[in-house]
Design an enzyme around this catalytic site. Structure first.
Site, PDB file in Angstrom:
ATOM      1  N   LEU A 126       1.029  -0.938   0.041  1.00 52.70           N
ATOM      2  CA  LEU A 126      -0.056  -0.345  -0.003  1.00 52.70           C
ATOM      3  C   LEU A 126       0.707   1.546   0.506  1.00 52.70           C
ATOM      4  CD1 LEU A 126      -3.003   0.913   0.305  1.00 52.70           C
ATOM      5  CD2 LEU A 126      -2.473   1.347   2.671  1.00 52.70           C
ATOM      6  N   HIS A 230       5.758   2.412  11.984  1.00 56.38           N
ATOM      7  CA  HIS A 230       6.284   4.060  11.200  1.00 56.38           C
ATOM      8  C   HIS A 230       5.689   5.189  11.466  1.00 56.38           C
ATOM      9  CE1 HIS A 230       8.895   6.026   8.493  1.00 56.38           C
ATOM     10  NE2 HIS A 230      10.347   5.334   8.590  1.00 56.38           N
TER      11      HIS A 230
HETATM   12  C1  LIG Z   1      -1.067   4.420   3.723  1.00 56.65           C
HETATM   13  C2  LIG Z   1      -1.876   5.132   2.691  1.00 56.65           C
HETATM   14  C3  LIG Z   1      -1.889   5.410   1.683  1.00 56.65           C
HETATM   15  C4  LIG Z   1      -2.587   6.416   3.653  1.00 56.65           C
HETATM   16  O1  LIG Z   1      -3.290   7.431   2.766  1.00 56.65           O
HETATM   17  P1  LIG Z   1      -2.650   9.058   3.370  1.00 56.65           P
HETATM   18  O2  LIG Z   1      -2.395   9.225   3.904  1.00 56.65           O
HETATM   19  O3  LIG Z   1      -3.625  10.025   2.187  1.00 56.65           O
HETATM   20  O4  LIG Z   1      -4.253   9.329   4.195  1.00 56.65           O
HETATM   21  P2  LIG Z   1      -5.987   9.124   4.629  1.00 56.65           P
HETATM   22  O5  LIG Z   1      -6.922   8.752   3.532  1.00 56.65           O
HETATM   23  O6  LIG Z   1      -5.270  11.125   4.237  1.00 56.65           O
HETATM   24  O7  LIG Z   1      -5.906   8.936   6.142  1.00 56.65           O
HETATM   25  C5  LIG Z   1      -6.554   7.334   6.499  1.00 56.65           C
HETATM   26  C6  LIG Z   1      -6.589   7.637   7.934  1.00 56.65           C
HETATM   27  O8  LIG Z   1      -5.587   7.545   8.928  1.00 56.65           O
HETATM   28  C7  LIG Z   1      -5.975   8.869   9.863  1.00 56.65           C
HETATM   29  N1  LIG Z   1      -5.035   8.907  10.022  1.00 56.65           N
HETATM   30  C8  LIG Z   1      -4.442  10.275   9.359  1.00 56.65           C
HETATM   31  N2  LIG Z   1      -3.543  10.475   9.276  1.00 56.65           N
HETATM   32  C9  LIG Z   1      -3.128   9.854  11.025  1.00 56.65           C
HETATM   33  C10 LIG Z   1      -1.980   9.722  11.500  1.00 56.65           C
HETATM   34  N3  LIG Z   1      -1.457  10.175  11.660  1.00 56.65           N
HETATM   35  N4  LIG Z   1      -1.978   8.864  12.727  1.00 56.65           N
HETATM   36  C11 LIG Z   1      -3.410   8.009  12.721  1.00 56.65           C
HETATM   37  N5  LIG Z   1      -3.943   8.364  12.157  1.00 56.65           N
HETATM   38  C12 LIG Z   1      -3.732   8.878  10.555  1.00 56.65           C
HETATM   39  C13 LIG Z   1      -7.062   9.615   8.818  1.00 56.65           C
HETATM   40  O9  LIG Z   1      -8.003  10.541   9.895  1.00 56.65           O
HETATM   41  C14 LIG Z   1      -7.938   8.472   8.305  1.00 56.65           C
HETATM   42  O10 LIG Z   1      -8.790   8.044   9.267  1.00 56.65           O
HETATM   43  P3  LIG Z   1     -10.324   7.710   9.075  1.00 56.65           P
HETATM   44  O11 LIG Z   1     -10.573   7.011   7.476  1.00 56.65           O
HETATM   45  O12 LIG Z   1     -10.517   7.278  10.474  1.00 56.65           O
HETATM   46  O13 LIG Z   1     -10.389   9.231   9.280  1.00 56.65           O
HETATM   47  C15 LIG Z   1      -0.625   6.900   2.964  1.00 56.65           C
HETATM   48  O14 LIG Z   1      -0.513   7.332   4.151  1.00 56.65           O
HETATM   49  C16 LIG Z   1       0.764   5.509   2.228  1.00 56.65           C
HETATM   50  O15 LIG Z   1       1.491   5.501   1.168  1.00 56.65           O
HETATM   51  N6  LIG Z   1       1.828   5.800   3.717  1.00 56.65           N
HETATM   52  C17 LIG Z   1       3.259   5.958   3.180  1.00 56.65           C
HETATM   53  C18 LIG Z   1       3.864   4.195   2.812  1.00 56.65           C
HETATM   54  C19 LIG Z   1       2.771   3.538   3.785  1.00 56.65           C
HETATM   55  O16 LIG Z   1       3.468   3.333   5.305  1.00 56.65           O
HETATM   56  N7  LIG Z   1       1.872   2.242   3.538  1.00 56.65           N
HETATM   57  C20 LIG Z   1       2.232   0.680   4.737  1.00 56.65           C
HETATM   58  C21 LIG Z   1       2.187  -0.109   4.536  1.00 56.65           C
HETATM   59  S1  LIG Z   1       2.599  -1.701   5.491  1.00 56.65           S
HETATM   60  C22 LIG Z   1       1.965  -2.196   4.304  1.00 56.65           C
HETATM   61  O17 LIG Z   1       2.102  -1.804   2.903  1.00 56.65           O
HETATM   62  C23 LIG Z   1       0.731  -3.517   4.449  1.00 56.65           C
HETATM   63  C24 LIG Z   1      -1.222  -2.751   5.088  1.00 56.65           C
HETATM   64  C25 LIG Z   1      -1.892  -3.056   4.048  1.00 56.65           C
HETATM   65  O18 LIG Z   1      -1.332  -2.773   2.830  1.00 56.65           O
HETATM   66  O19 LIG Z   1      -3.203  -2.776   3.853  1.00 56.65           O
END
Ligand SMILES: CC(C)(COP(=O)(O)OP(=O)(O)OC[C@H]1O[C@@H](n2cnc3c(N)ncnc32)[C@H](O)[C@@H]1OP(=O)(O)O)[C@@H](O)C(=O)NCCC(=O)NCCSC(=O)CCC(=O)O
Length: 345
Positions: A126, A230
């Site tokens: 993801l 992380h």
């Molecule tokens: C994971 C995503 C795709 C999520 O996209 P966004 O950052 O735009 O997130 P978003 O849509 O704004 O937020 C999604 C939900 O998380 C909440 N949210 C946002 N920031 C937060 C924080 N700092 N702490 C806790 N919750 C948080 C939001 O309110 C929302 O919850 P509500 O809906 O309740 O309001 C991204 O952050 C990303 O690419 N991250 C880096 C890569 C990563 O770490 N990937 C996962 C690796 S682990 C993996 O791949 C396995 C897991 C898997 O595949 O799912």
């Protein structure tokens, strides 16, 4: 329009870009040209194959901005993990040591190697490019997998896990790995992650500690990150918690990140998704937002529509005509959708 679809050969450069941006530790997308190429080919074979039970398939999808043609994210499901090569975890447990004679008791936390999740399906890969983390793109990428799994349950295990990224610093150094490196495996974290991501895992049973580890013997920094994610992975974890995933004490061998789990049938979006007939209309009034997919595989498409009307009695979903080419459907075809509430709410 942001559309999720299976990865295709022409996405190679975009996948490479994402693999580079995601950095070390993101073991399901290692920056290795041959490996990325073979991931694309394996995904194409997986979507195209006729399957009655989960096996060695990996369903890798991308998020495309159809206005620019740019691929801005990835998301994937491994159909069944730990079958070809073992999938190791540590289980966090407790051990009590006591002397009745002296009246002294101590309870210590232990880490024990296990292969608890053999055969489970795994959510992975993801990733949304940092410049595109806004709106509902992240939620689309995470949840879309549940539409696919609900539609094609015979392709997946009835138990689903996700291994969340553990804590690492800016340079990708993991405090937990640093302890292992110091005492057991003389490899830096990014080399070890790259090897695991490439399927080169033979060194794990050879070099990892064979006996349970008492965590109080670890350095403070390593102890502090056990079961922690992380900071960039907090949103990914939040989304899975919202779906009903729980952590039951299994952590990654290398960075100590938590693994979360849920039975497929209990995942909220699997339970709540609805199959309907689609009708495309020039104008659809109303403010119902839905995540909607077609029911295909090689031609799988999913997106979020800000205007929809659900007629529950007739089982008909009205969608704007402009979405028809993106979903690759005709009037009367089946869709699977999730109600995402009112856009004005
Ligand atoms: C994971 C995503 C795709 C999520 O996209 P966004 O950052 O735009 O997130 P978003 O849509 O704004 O937020 C999604 C939900 O998380 C909440 N949210 C946002 N920031 C937060 C924080 N700092 N702490 C806790 N919750 C948080 C939001 O309110 C929302 O919850 P509500 O809906 O309740 O309001 C991204 O952050 C990303 O690419 N991250 C880096 C890569 C990563 O770490 N990937 C996962 C690796 S682990 C993996 O791949 C396995 C897991 C898997 O595949 O799912």
């Amino acid at each position: 329009m942001l559309v999720v679809r299976p990865i295709q050969a022409s996405d190679y450069q975009s996948l490479r870009h994402i693999a580079i941006e995601s950095g070390p530790g993101f073991t399901s997308l290692v920056d290795d040209p041959d490996l990325l190429q073979s991931k694309i080919e394996r995904a194409q074979r997986s979507f195209a194959s006729d399957i009655s039970e989960p096996g060695d398939q990996g369903y890798l999808l991308v998020l495309e901005d159809t206005d620019t043609g740019e691929v801005v994210g990835t998301t994937a499901i491994e159909a069944a993990v730990g079958l070809k090569t073992p999938l190791y975890h540590y289980h966090v447990g407790k051990s009590m040591h006591q002397s009745t004679q002296l009246g002294i008791q101590s309870i210590v936390t232990t880490l024990t190697v296990c292969n608890n999740y053999m055969g489970c399906s795994e959510l992975c890969s993801l990733y949304l490019l940092a410049g595109h983390r806004r709106g509902l793109a992240g939620r689309l990428l995470s949840k879309v997998r549940f539409l696919l799994m609900a539609q094609h349950p015979q392709r997946f295990s009835d138990f689903v896990i996700a291994q969340m990224l553990g804590v690492a610093d800016e340079e990708g150094r993991s405090p937990f790995w640093s302890w292992l490196e110091q005492h057991f495996i003389k490899l830096d974290f990014s080399t070890a992650s790259r090897m695991v991501g490439s399927g080169d895992k033979g060194f794990v049973p050879e070099l990892m500690p064979r006996h349970p580890i008492y965590t109080n013997l670890l350095g403070d920094e390593a102890q502090a990150v056990i079961g922690k994610v992380h900071q960039n992975t907090e949103p990914a974890l939040r989304m899975l918690h919202n779906e009903g995933f729980n952590h039951r004490g299994y952590i990654d061998l290398f960075d100590a990140g938590p693994t979360v789990e849920a039975p497929l049938s209990s995942i909220k979006s699997v339970r709540d998704s609805i199959v309907a007939q689609v009708e495309f209309r020039p104008d659809v009034s109303g403010d119902q937002r839905v995540m909607v997919s077609n029911t295909g595989l090689t031609d799988f498409r999913a997106l979020i529509s800000e205007q929809a009307q659900w007629h529950a009695q007739e089982q008909i979903l009205l969608l704007p005509e402009a979405l028809q080419p993106h979903l690759q459907l005709n009037n009367g075809d089946a869709v699977r959708f999730l109600d995402m509430g009112r856009t004005t709410a």
